[in-house]
Design an enzyme around this catalytic site. Sequence first.
Site, PDB file in Angstrom:
ATOM      1  N   ILE A 182      27.443  22.634  11.879  1.00 44.10           N
ATOM      2  CA  ILE A 182      26.799  21.549  11.136  1.00 44.10           C
ATOM      3  C   ILE A 182      26.123  20.650  12.176  1.00 44.10           C
ATOM      4  O   ILE A 182      26.804  19.994  12.967  1.00 44.10           O
ATOM      5  CB  ILE A 182      27.838  20.749  10.319  1.00 44.10           C
ATOM      6  CG1 ILE A 182      28.646  21.678   9.390  1.00 44.10           C
ATOM      7  CG2 ILE A 182      27.150  19.628   9.539  1.00 44.10           C
ATOM      8  CD1 ILE A 182      27.841  22.436   8.364  1.00 44.10           C
ATOM      9  N   THR A 239      15.381  16.455   3.140  1.00 46.20           N
ATOM     10  CA  THR A 239      16.589  17.177   3.511  1.00 46.20           C
ATOM     11  C   THR A 239      17.203  16.693   4.812  1.00 46.20           C
ATOM     12  O   THR A 239      18.386  16.913   5.055  1.00 46.20           O
ATOM     13  CB  THR A 239      16.237  18.667   3.702  1.00 46.20           C
ATOM     14  OG1 THR A 239      15.054  18.716   4.520  1.00 46.20           O
ATOM     15  CG2 THR A 239      15.946  19.339   2.384  1.00 46.20           C
ATOM     16  N   LYS A 284      24.140  27.998   9.572  1.00 47.46           N
ATOM     17  CA  LYS A 284      23.962  28.792   8.350  1.00 47.46           C
ATOM     18  C   LYS A 284      22.983  28.171   7.363  1.00 47.46           C
ATOM     19  O   LYS A 284      22.417  28.870   6.531  1.00 47.46           O
ATOM     20  CB  LYS A 284      25.308  29.001   7.663  1.00 47.46           C
ATOM     21  CG  LYS A 284      26.150  30.113   8.296  1.00 47.46           C
ATOM     22  CD  LYS A 284      27.344  30.440   7.428  1.00 47.46           C
ATOM     23  CE  LYS A 284      28.039  31.724   7.878  1.00 47.46           C
ATOM     24  NZ  LYS A 284      29.221  32.007   7.049  1.00 47.46           N
ATOM     25  N   GLY A 285      22.805  26.878   7.395  1.00 50.59           N
ATOM     26  CA  GLY A 285      21.926  26.270   6.389  1.00 50.59           C
ATOM     27  C   GLY A 285      22.733  25.994   5.135  1.00 50.59           C
ATOM     28  O   GLY A 285      23.567  26.802   4.723  1.00 50.59           O
ATOM     29  N   PHE A 308      11.953  21.221  -4.088  1.00 48.91           N
ATOM     30  CA  PHE A 308      12.965  22.102  -4.695  1.00 48.91           C
ATOM     31  C   PHE A 308      12.433  23.485  -5.040  1.00 48.91           C
ATOM     32  O   PHE A 308      12.980  24.169  -5.895  1.00 48.91           O
ATOM     33  CB  PHE A 308      13.571  21.437  -5.942  1.00 48.91           C
ATOM     34  CG  PHE A 308      13.809  19.964  -5.807  1.00 48.91           C
ATOM     35  CD1 PHE A 308      14.721  19.485  -4.877  1.00 48.91           C
ATOM     36  CD2 PHE A 308      13.109  19.044  -6.561  1.00 48.91           C
ATOM     37  CE1 PHE A 308      14.933  18.129  -4.716  1.00 48.91           C
ATOM     38  CE2 PHE A 308      13.313  17.679  -6.409  1.00 48.91           C
ATOM     39  CZ  PHE A 308      14.233  17.218  -5.491  1.00 48.91           C
ATOM     40  N   GLY A 317      21.329  23.507   2.494  1.00 49.26           N
ATOM     41  CA  GLY A 317      20.598  22.670   1.540  1.00 49.26           C
ATOM     42  C   GLY A 317      20.807  23.084   0.100  1.00 49.26           C
ATOM     43  O   GLY A 317      20.898  22.250  -0.791  1.00 49.26           O
ATOM     44  N   GLU A 318      20.872  24.375  -0.119  1.00 46.10           N
ATOM     45  CA  GLU A 318      20.935  24.855  -1.503  1.00 46.10           C
ATOM     46  C   GLU A 318      22.320  25.349  -1.902  1.00 46.10           C
ATOM     47  O   GLU A 318      22.493  25.986  -2.929  1.00 46.10           O
ATOM     48  CB  GLU A 318      19.884  25.955  -1.704  1.00 46.10           C
ATOM     49  CG  GLU A 318      18.488  25.380  -1.636  1.00 46.10           C
ATOM     50  CD  GLU A 318      17.410  26.433  -1.518  1.00 46.10           C
ATOM     51  OE1 GLU A 318      16.801  26.749  -2.545  1.00 46.10           O
ATOM     52  OE2 GLU A 318      17.175  26.933  -0.408  1.00 46.10           O
ATOM     53  N   THR A 374      23.529  14.153   7.272  1.00 51.10           N
ATOM     54  CA  THR A 374      22.504  14.773   6.427  1.00 51.10           C
ATOM     55  C   THR A 374      23.095  15.958   5.661  1.00 51.10           C
ATOM     56  O   THR A 374      22.694  16.229   4.532  1.00 51.10           O
ATOM     57  CB  THR A 374      21.288  15.212   7.264  1.00 51.10           C
ATOM     58  OG1 THR A 374      21.726  16.031   8.342  1.00 51.10           O
ATOM     59  CG2 THR A 374      20.534  14.010   7.815  1.00 51.10           C
TER      60      THR A 374
END
Length: 740
Positions: A630, A472, A702-703, A245, A705-706, A635
Amino acid sequence: MNRAAPAPLDNMGRPEPRLDGRAKVTGEARYGSDFVLNDAVHAFLITSPIAKGRIASIDTRAAKRLPGVLEVFTHENTRDLEEVPFSTGGGGATTSIQQMGPEIYHDGQIIGMTVADTYEVAQEAAALVKIEYEVEQPSATFGSPGLTQEDASKANERAKGLPQFGDADAAIAAAPVKFEAEYGTPTEHHNPIELFTTTAVWRDGEVTVYEPSQFVYGQKHNVAQKFGIDDARVRIVSPYVGGAFGSKAQFSPRTGFVVHAARVLNRPVKLVATRDQGFTVQTYRAETRHKIRFGAEQDGTIKGFSHEGFEVTSRPDPYTVAGVEDSARLYNYGTVKTHITLVHADRNTPGFMRSPPVVPYIYALENAMDELAVELGMDPVELRRKNDSMKDTTGKDWSSRALMQCYDEAASAFGWSRREATPGAMRDGDWLVGFGCASAVYPTHVGASAVRVRLESDGRVTVQVAAHDLGTGAYTVIGQMAAEQLGVPMSHVAVELGDSAFPAGPVAGGSNTTASCCNAVIKACEAILARLAAGPATPGNNTGVTRDFEEAFQRLGVGVVEEYAEYLPPGAKADTMAKLYRGTPFLGGGSKGEKLMYALGAEFVEVRVHRLTREIRVPRIVGAFAAGHIVNTRTARSQLMGGMIWGISSALHEATEIDPRNARYVNDNLADYLVPVNADIRDLQVILVPERDTFVNPAGIKGLGELGNVGTAAAVASAVYNATGVRVRDLPIRLEKLMA
Ligand code: MOS
């Protein structure tokens, strides 16, 4: 040049199960401290019980007499070690506090390290070291005496040139509706399940470090720097990371001490820092305050926005969260003014933590947006719609922006139309019911990455890159991209990550891994197909039989075709890849490029507050997110779900308490540091909104995870207001704040 990643028309990839799932559930997956199991000797950290002052004397004799003790390191025998420069990017040190003393800058500073045959003896020896201190009165937090302040833009590169668009003060002063409020977010700690560990092994002047890492190339360079040796003499191994993180992205002082001990003793040395030590020997989320001002027309059109941030950092280091870059772009405000003040206290240096810089800053902005909607008597969704724009305040275009589609889809799934705007109007027996919503936003970062892909004549594929899977799904999405490009089933694909012996990968920060690595994989696969004179794979053909490459391999007279490829995103320079190999990552995108590149979302929550006890529950949360292509819906959902749960955690549970008298953390353990349990999370829905954007990169990724935990806390705060009429501006929202 590149074909876009093959994907069904809605731009959603297949929900492939995790490639690393079996290794993890069977215990085969080896984490940093699982290596060198039999030969290592053990280190234990000695940390300071005072937050400010100096070590007056230190007596290691009793510790050294304990049978099994090999050495005790203190400032007296480590002061010649080089220092790695402090950095607020990847590839530098987490803190400039790298000496074991004699000066003490914060509670829990590493001031010694014992090494012994067993962990238990090392721990006992640490307790036998006698230290006397000259104690000074520390400053703990906002409001403490003895703090110093500075303008972040003068102290830190990252805060240079913060957004100032037009004359916001004048626009706010002239606007018929004015709003102003202050918000606060507490100190938070990452607390990954996998503790902070380091194992170092020297052989013939070369060192291998086993350590959970978000950036093995950065770590490699920093270790080399610390010991004055060539990068080529350092290898970092980190195939699995049990959560990070942001806390494992940079060089921390403990690594230097362990590598030093292994060299001095000529033995493999292993350190596993304890949970409470993790609170002070690593970074954490800075405590922040925010002053937000709006000027608006009666119809909700915002004419001026001002965001002033205040952030606590350590005495020596100008770490800054700097989230105004993004809060200044989320809507078209007409005019924008921003400023950040750093407040130096006697604390360890904060750092990146899940969705910096946006989490605290967007919390303040979105809570204020809801308050402005109340003031205007507007639906908060409509206030966002009113100020939604494909251009920011400066006229810069968004590469794509599906914010209102996210609002509309989430609102409909949630049943937002049933909301009563009047606080306390919705009830269910003894429970006050409230609805709230907020925007999620995260900059789309795209980094440089290299990769090696090997295809064998039987269709087996191996992908190697020094990228990182922090839980992730990186193993899976990188493998999936190779499978899709080459047209082989997932069962034929092996992915190897987390080793500085592999081609350089990006820092696993800023949610860029999928975009950066997948674009490199596409390039390598294209090169392989070109060598085989084979056409592109059929889109989506990654579950059936392997494509027949045999004829092509026979023609070439080889059994294996291997290609190394490098992907450089827009904004990269000629030396970007060379720098990555030397531990400096490149991350483009967000607000930095030609267009604004962001992933967006909208979250809706229902809260229930008990009429008498003020107990707060979140029975429902719905999030809709648009993040380009995506690669893997399973995931992706899992990341967004985890993010929203973390958002609820920051809204209602999390805070590291600091004792203002002695600047020590009070709840530095997982019993007292509150996080949600299953009973706190009930009905949680993730909606993936289709979006195509090949401006961000050829694969259109684009990503995300956060993304999921951004805005959640503001949505909860707004729902609590809707239920009770009490606006809580300082997180976390605990029941005592709702007592009349
Ligand atoms: Mo994340 S805090 O960018 O590792």
